[in-house]
Design an enzyme around this catalytic site. Structure first.
Site, mmCIF file in Angstrom:
data_model
loop_
_atom_site.group_PDB
_atom_site.id
_atom_site.type_symbol
_atom_site.label_atom_id
_atom_site.label_comp_id
_atom_site.label_asym_id
_atom_site.label_seq_id
_atom_site.Cartn_x
_atom_site.Cartn_y
_atom_site.Cartn_z
ATOM 1 N N PHE A 1 8.557 54.054 -16.887
ATOM 2 C CA PHE A 1 9.597 54.562 -15.980
ATOM 3 C C PHE A 1 10.504 53.463 -15.424
ATOM 4 C CE2 PHE A 1 5.602 54.101 -13.540
ATOM 5 C CZ PHE A 1 5.998 53.235 -12.516
ATOM 6 N N ARG B 1 7.884 62.402 2.135
ATOM 7 C CA ARG B 1 8.091 62.856 0.756
ATOM 8 C C ARG B 1 7.865 64.351 0.603
ATOM 9 N NH1 ARG B 1 5.286 57.392 -1.511
ATOM 10 N NH2 ARG B 1 7.167 56.227 -2.062
ATOM 11 N N ARG C 1 2.616 54.008 4.887
ATOM 12 C CA ARG C 1 2.194 54.729 3.678
ATOM 13 C C ARG C 1 1.727 56.141 4.030
ATOM 14 N NH1 ARG C 1 2.398 51.944 -0.696
ATOM 15 N NH2 ARG C 1 0.856 53.085 -1.907
ATOM 16 N N LYS D 1 15.836 55.572 -0.063
ATOM 17 C CA LYS D 1 16.375 55.551 -1.430
ATOM 18 C C LYS D 1 17.668 56.368 -1.579
ATOM 19 C CE LYS D 1 11.904 54.739 -3.678
ATOM 20 N NZ LYS D 1 11.056 55.076 -4.837
ATOM 21 N N THR E 1 3.174 59.275 -3.650
ATOM 22 C CA THR E 1 4.351 58.919 -4.467
ATOM 23 C C THR E 1 5.000 60.150 -5.089
ATOM 24 O OG1 THR E 1 3.261 56.834 -5.000
ATOM 25 C CG2 THR E 1 5.107 57.468 -6.405
ATOM 26 N N GLU F 1 8.532 41.228 -0.131
ATOM 27 C CA GLU F 1 9.658 42.170 -0.170
ATOM 28 C C GLU F 1 10.631 41.909 0.980
ATOM 29 O OE1 GLU F 1 7.126 45.697 -2.448
ATOM 30 O OE2 GLU F 1 7.830 46.058 -0.404
ATOM 31 N N HIS G 1 10.619 54.008 -0.239
ATOM 32 C CA HIS G 1 9.643 53.049 -0.767
ATOM 33 C C HIS G 1 8.982 52.384 0.430
ATOM 34 C CE1 HIS G 1 7.830 49.570 -2.726
ATOM 35 N NE2 HIS G 1 8.320 48.872 -1.710
ATOM 36 N N TYR H 1 11.433 45.472 -8.557
ATOM 37 C CA TYR H 1 10.434 46.305 -9.239
ATOM 38 C C TYR H 1 9.819 45.603 -10.456
ATOM 39 C CZ TYR H 1 11.332 50.418 -6.367
ATOM 40 O OH TYR H 1 11.409 51.310 -5.323
ATOM 41 N N ASN I 1 12.176 59.965 -4.714
ATOM 42 C CA ASN I 1 11.150 60.305 -3.717
ATOM 43 C C ASN I 1 11.447 59.729 -2.326
ATOM 44 O OD1 ASN I 1 10.509 57.672 -4.275
ATOM 45 N ND2 ASN I 1 8.342 58.009 -4.665
HETATM 46 P P1 CMP Z 1 8.051 53.278 -5.166
HETATM 47 O O1 CMP Z 1 7.116 53.273 -4.014
HETATM 48 O O2 CMP Z 1 9.462 52.904 -4.892
HETATM 49 O O3 CMP Z 1 7.475 52.308 -6.318
HETATM 50 C C1 CMP Z 1 7.787 52.483 -7.675
HETATM 51 C C2 CMP Z 1 8.489 53.785 -7.950
HETATM 52 O O4 CMP Z 1 8.470 54.212 -9.281
HETATM 53 C C3 CMP Z 1 7.790 54.888 -7.187
HETATM 54 O O5 CMP Z 1 8.045 54.744 -5.813
HETATM 55 C C4 CMP Z 1 8.375 56.134 -7.867
HETATM 56 O O6 CMP Z 1 9.577 56.554 -7.278
HETATM 57 C C5 CMP Z 1 8.706 55.623 -9.286
HETATM 58 N N1 CMP Z 1 7.874 56.248 -10.318
HETATM 59 C C6 CMP Z 1 8.313 57.004 -11.334
HETATM 60 N N2 CMP Z 1 7.288 57.409 -12.108
HETATM 61 C C7 CMP Z 1 6.165 56.903 -11.576
HETATM 62 C C8 CMP Z 1 4.778 56.972 -11.923
HETATM 63 N N3 CMP Z 1 4.348 57.646 -12.985
HETATM 64 N N4 CMP Z 1 3.892 56.315 -11.124
HETATM 65 C C9 CMP Z 1 4.301 55.598 -10.054
HETATM 66 N N5 CMP Z 1 5.609 55.498 -9.672
HETATM 67 C C10 CMP Z 1 6.525 56.153 -10.433
#
Ligand code: CMP
Length: 140
Positions: free
Chosen positions: A59, A104, A87, A11, A93, A128, A117, A51, A114
């Site tokens: 968010f 992370r 993962r 990211k 996350t 994807e 992804h 997304y 973070n």
């Molecule tokens: P990612 O795996 O890219 O998938 C969705 C992204 O939304 C996640 O990582 C986070 O960076 C972002 N995000 C922000 N707030 C939240 C939340 N409350 N729960 C899950 N993902 C979140």
């Protein structure tokens, strides 16, 4: 288990801090092989589509604007049990919950920034991957 593919994004917070190599090393050290990789700046439309599943979440807007704020590196990773392995090496996350040694825990700045992804299932991995790569761009 047979070889599996998953999709990864390094990211904007990580590319901004020049961590592409450091993140990729973590992936490789976990036994994953980078079989396709491209540095791109996502368009608004690409990020919104990627997304889409989070469209109704509060968010979503911030997520799309963060993901278009700088370059990202889209990658296809291959290996045994690649979805779960990726993962595991990414960590939770929210970096506050991520286990020590994960990407992370070491690199993420916040739940939004973070660093990485990773696909959450083999089925989503295929969708994807197909959004960013053609089969002949993936070289195992
Ligand atoms: P990612 O795996 O890219 O998938 C969705 C992204 O939304 C996640 O990582 C986070 O960076 C972002 N995000 C922000 N707030 C939240 C939340 N409350 N729960 C899950 N993902 C979140």
């Amino acid at each position: 288990m047979a070889q599996e593919r998953t999709f990864s994004i390094i990211k904007p917070d990580a590319t901004r801090r020049n961590l592409t190599g450091a993140v990729t090393k973590k992936l490789e050290d976990a036994g994953l092989r980078v079989v396709a990789s491209r540095r791109v700046k996502l368009t608004q439309a690409q990020a919104e589509k990627f997304y889409e599943v989070h469209k109704e979440r509060p968010f979503y807007g911030d997520l799309v604007s963060f993901m278009t704020s700088g370059p990202v590196v889209v990658q296809v990773l291959e290996g045994e049990n690649a979805v779960a392995k990726n993962r595991e090496v990414m960590g939770a996350t929210n970096p506050a919950d991520a286990e020590a040694g994960t990407i992370r825990a070491e690199f993420a700045e916040s739940i939004d920034a973070n660093s990485v992804h990773g696909s959450d299932s083999a089925e989503n991995a295929k969708l994807e991957i197909d959004q960013f790569f053609t089969e002949d761009e993936i070289v195992g």
